[in-house]
Design a protein around this motif. Structure first.
Motif, PDB file in Angstrom:
ATOM      1  N   ALA A   1       1.164  -1.535   0.106  1.00  0.00           N
ATOM      2  CA  ALA A   1       0.126  -0.150   0.234  1.00  0.00           C
ATOM      3  C   ALA A   1       0.645   1.351  -0.216  1.00  0.00           C
ATOM      4  CB  ALA A   1      -0.655   0.138   1.202  1.00  0.00           C
ATOM      5  N   ASP A   2       2.631   1.286   0.751  1.00  0.00           N
ATOM      6  CA  ASP A   2       2.845   2.551   0.744  1.00  0.00           C
ATOM      7  C   ASP A   2       4.191   1.851  -0.070  1.00  0.00           C
ATOM      8  OD1 ASP A   2       4.474   0.990   2.533  1.00  0.00           O
ATOM      9  OD2 ASP A   2       4.126   2.300   4.463  1.00  0.00           O
ATOM     10  N   GLY A   3       4.862   1.265  -0.226  1.00  0.00           N
ATOM     11  CA  GLY A   3       6.069   0.660  -1.367  1.00  0.00           C
ATOM     12  C   GLY A   3       6.992   0.765   0.024  1.00  0.00           C
ATOM     13  N   TYR A   4       6.750   0.497   1.294  1.00  0.00           N
ATOM     14  CA  TYR A   4       8.414   0.618   2.106  1.00  0.00           C
ATOM     15  C   TYR A   4       7.952  -0.430   2.826  1.00  0.00           C
ATOM     16  CZ  TYR A   4       8.597   5.911   1.407  1.00  0.00           C
ATOM     17  OH  TYR A   4       8.549   7.018   0.634  1.00  0.00           O
ATOM     18  N   TYR A   5       8.959  -1.134   2.876  1.00  0.00           N
ATOM     19  CA  TYR A   5       9.212  -2.399   4.096  1.00  0.00           C
ATOM     20  C   TYR A   5       9.338  -1.802   5.540  1.00  0.00           C
ATOM     21  CZ  TYR A   5      10.845  -6.192   0.894  1.00  0.00           C
ATOM     22  OH  TYR A   5      10.637  -6.839  -0.655  1.00  0.00           O
ATOM     23  N   HIS A   6       8.668  -2.389   6.338  1.00  0.00           N
ATOM     24  CA  HIS A   6       8.701  -2.131   8.209  1.00  0.00           C
ATOM     25  C   HIS A   6       9.288  -2.608   8.649  1.00  0.00           C
ATOM     26  CE1 HIS A   6       6.071   1.359   6.569  1.00  0.00           C
ATOM     27  NE2 HIS A   6       4.965   0.649   5.561  1.00  0.00           N
ATOM     28  N   PRO A   7       9.974  -2.403   9.537  1.00  0.00           N
ATOM     29  CA  PRO A   7      10.432  -3.664  10.974  1.00  0.00           C
ATOM     30  C   PRO A   7       9.019  -3.965  11.607  1.00  0.00           C
ATOM     31  CG  PRO A   7      11.319  -1.430  10.755  1.00  0.00           C
ATOM     32  CD  PRO A   7      10.441  -0.964  10.326  1.00  0.00           C
ATOM     33  N   VAL A   8       9.243  -5.211  11.874  1.00  0.00           N
ATOM     34  CA  VAL A   8       7.750  -5.907  12.548  1.00  0.00           C
ATOM     35  C   VAL A   8       8.099  -6.556  13.750  1.00  0.00           C
ATOM     36  CG1 VAL A   8       6.405  -5.981   9.881  1.00  0.00           C
ATOM     37  CG2 VAL A   8       8.119  -7.974  10.710  1.00  0.00           C
ATOM     38  N   GLU A   9       7.497  -6.597  14.810  1.00  0.00           N
ATOM     39  CA  GLU A   9       7.841  -7.863  15.488  1.00  0.00           C
ATOM     40  C   GLU A   9       7.741  -9.037  15.325  1.00  0.00           C
ATOM     41  OE1 GLU A   9       5.567  -8.948  20.030  1.00  0.00           O
ATOM     42  OE2 GLU A   9       5.220  -7.491  18.679  1.00  0.00           O
ATOM     43  N   ALA A  10       8.962  -9.998  15.756  1.00  0.00           N
ATOM     44  CA  ALA A  10       9.330 -11.553  15.929  1.00  0.00           C
ATOM     45  C   ALA A  10       9.168 -12.146  16.449  1.00  0.00           C
ATOM     46  CB  ALA A  10       9.952 -11.543  14.752  1.00  0.00           C
ATOM     47  N   GLN A  11       8.991 -13.421  16.548  1.00  0.00           N
ATOM     48  CA  GLN A  11       8.861 -14.145  18.088  1.00  0.00           C
ATOM     49  C   GLN A  11       8.874 -16.182  17.318  1.00  0.00           C
ATOM     50  OE1 GLN A  11       4.846 -14.154  19.530  1.00  0.00           O
ATOM     51  NE2 GLN A  11       5.576 -13.722  20.852  1.00  0.00           N
ATOM     52  N   VAL A  12       9.811 -17.075  17.496  1.00  0.00           N
ATOM     53  CA  VAL A  12       9.411 -18.029  17.368  1.00  0.00           C
ATOM     54  C   VAL A  12       7.803 -18.327  18.226  1.00  0.00           C
ATOM     55  CG1 VAL A  12      10.435 -20.330  17.953  1.00  0.00           C
ATOM     56  CG2 VAL A  12      11.839 -18.513  18.031  1.00  0.00           C
ATOM     57  N   VAL A  13       6.826 -18.419  16.990  1.00  0.00           N
ATOM     58  CA  VAL A  13       5.987 -19.697  17.468  1.00  0.00           C
ATOM     59  C   VAL A  13       6.043 -20.402  18.720  1.00  0.00           C
ATOM     60  CG1 VAL A  13       4.095 -21.049  16.876  1.00  0.00           C
ATOM     61  CG2 VAL A  13       4.929 -19.239  14.892  1.00  0.00           C
ATOM     62  N   PRO A  14       5.433 -20.520  19.757  1.00  0.00           N
ATOM     63  CA  PRO A  14       5.177 -21.425  20.904  1.00  0.00           C
ATOM     64  C   PRO A  14       5.355 -23.167  20.525  1.00  0.00           C
ATOM     65  CG  PRO A  14       4.558 -19.564  21.494  1.00  0.00           C
ATOM     66  CD  PRO A  14       4.519 -19.284  19.719  1.00  0.00           C
ATOM     67  N   GLY A  15       5.982 -24.062  21.163  1.00  0.00           N
ATOM     68  CA  GLY A  15       5.901 -25.151  20.873  1.00  0.00           C
ATOM     69  C   GLY A  15       6.316 -25.901  19.068  1.00  0.00           C
ATOM     70  N   VAL A  16       6.757 -24.551  18.242  1.00  0.00           N
ATOM     71  CA  VAL A  16       6.985 -24.707  17.038  1.00  0.00           C
ATOM     72  C   VAL A  16       8.178 -24.853  16.502  1.00  0.00           C
ATOM     73  CG1 VAL A  16       6.320 -25.566  14.444  1.00  0.00           C
ATOM     74  CG2 VAL A  16       4.828 -25.103  16.078  1.00  0.00           C
ATOM     75  N   SER A  17       9.810 -25.149  17.114  1.00  0.00           N
ATOM     76  CA  SER A  17      10.643 -24.277  16.688  1.00  0.00           C
ATOM     77  C   SER A  17      11.200 -23.950  15.736  1.00  0.00           C
ATOM     78  CB  SER A  17      11.797 -25.435  17.484  1.00  0.00           C
ATOM     79  OG  SER A  17      12.312 -25.993  16.787  1.00  0.00           O
ATOM     80  N   ASP A  18      10.204 -23.849  14.202  1.00  0.00           N
ATOM     81  CA  ASP A  18      11.089 -24.012  13.205  1.00  0.00           C
ATOM     82  C   ASP A  18      10.020 -22.781  12.234  1.00  0.00           C
ATOM     83  OD1 ASP A  18       8.614 -25.488  12.604  1.00  0.00           O
ATOM     84  OD2 ASP A  18       9.655 -26.835  11.409  1.00  0.00           O
ATOM     85  N   LEU A  19       9.076 -22.010  13.473  1.00  0.00           N
ATOM     86  CA  LEU A  19       8.641 -21.741  12.551  1.00  0.00           C
ATOM     87  C   LEU A  19       8.153 -19.451  13.508  1.00  0.00           C
ATOM     88  CD1 LEU A  19       5.092 -22.305  11.570  1.00  0.00           C
ATOM     89  CD2 LEU A  19       6.581 -21.624  10.223  1.00  0.00           C
ATOM     90  N   ILE A  20       9.085 -18.772  12.949  1.00  0.00           N
ATOM     91  CA  ILE A  20       8.798 -17.441  12.564  1.00  0.00           C
ATOM     92  C   ILE A  20       6.811 -16.720  12.666  1.00  0.00           C
ATOM     93  CG2 ILE A  20       9.680 -14.993  12.851  1.00  0.00           C
ATOM     94  CD1 ILE A  20      11.133 -17.596  14.528  1.00  0.00           C
ATOM     95  N   ARG A  21       6.825 -16.119  13.966  1.00  0.00           N
ATOM     96  CA  ARG A  21       5.412 -15.163  13.193  1.00  0.00           C
ATOM     97  C   ARG A  21       5.808 -13.570  13.872  1.00  0.00           C
ATOM     98  NH1 ARG A  21       1.227 -16.907  17.647  1.00  0.00           N
ATOM     99  NH2 ARG A  21       3.038 -15.959  19.125  1.00  0.00           N
ATOM    100  N   LEU A  22       5.379 -13.546  12.168  1.00  0.00           N
ATOM    101  CA  LEU A  22       5.601 -11.416  11.921  1.00  0.00           C
ATOM    102  C   LEU A  22       4.216 -11.118  12.427  1.00  0.00           C
ATOM    103  CD1 LEU A  22       7.804 -11.876   9.213  1.00  0.00           C
ATOM    104  CD2 LEU A  22       8.359 -12.137  11.716  1.00  0.00           C
TER     105      LEU A  22
END
Length: 190
Positions: free
Chosen positions: A130-151
């Motif tokens: 919508a604005d054409g920019y990259y935005h920093p986002v909060e990231a965390q490991v998905v609890p109980g799933v050690s190979d997924l990151i949730r943004l």
């Protein structure tokens, strides 16, 4: 022109080739080059890459701490050439999917994803079309799933792609359970 193949007598199969991904340095083209090095891994069998973005120096291409580079290359050879049961690769993003205001980044078989410094994960950005920019986002490991990151992309209108460690000199801090750093990447969202 046609490509030629050199045959070395007595050598069969693919010759293994291990290389070092560019470290962090304040040169604007380095994130793109680091990502091309990541994508090169799928070019043929026998390739391995040691990620060094965590070892760089913002002003000196010849950073001082070389021992981890040798250790990471040794892990590549031990695992991929000699068959030792060691973790040789840092996290390599496989896929990114938009689900209910979050982006899930899949790191395949990686286990024990966490921040190298014990703080929050940094280095993830999402493109808002919508604005054409990259935005920093909060990231965390998905609890109980050690190979997924949730943004968390709930503040963005049209999330389109995700990138990681995209600054020339990055402080991105995602590592796996073996302490090996994640590679720079850029992926479209599904």
């Amino acid at each position: 022109p046609a490509m030629t193949t050199t045959v070395i007598p007595g050598l069969t199969g693919n010759l293994p080739f291990y290389y070092v991904q560019l470290s962090s340095l304040n040169r604007t083209s380095w994130p793109i080059f680091r990502d091309s090095q990541r994508r090169l891994l799928s070019a043929r069998p026998g390739l391995g890459m040691a990620v060094t973005s965590d070892l760089g120096d913002p002003t000196d291409v010849h950073y001082k701490n070389k021992k981890p580079v040798g250790e990471r290359l040794a892990l590549q050879a031990l695992a991929k050439h000699y068959g030792h049961p060691v973790v040789a690769d840092g996290p390599l993003a496989q896929d990114a999917v938009l689900v209910d205001g979050f982006v899930l980044v899949d790191f395949g078989t990686q286990k024990g994803l966490h921040a190298s410094d014990g703080t929050r994960l940094v280095g993830f950005e999402v493109l808002d079309a919508a604005d054409g920019y990259y935005h920093p986002v909060e990231a965390q490991v998905v609890p109980g799933v050690s190979d997924l990151i949730r943004l968390d992309v709930s503040a963005l209108r049209e999330p389109a792609s995700v990138r990681y460690a995209w600054q020339p000199y990055t402080r991105a801090n995602l590592v796996n359970g073996a302490g090996l750093p994640a590679s720079t990447f850029l992926l479209p969202l599904r």
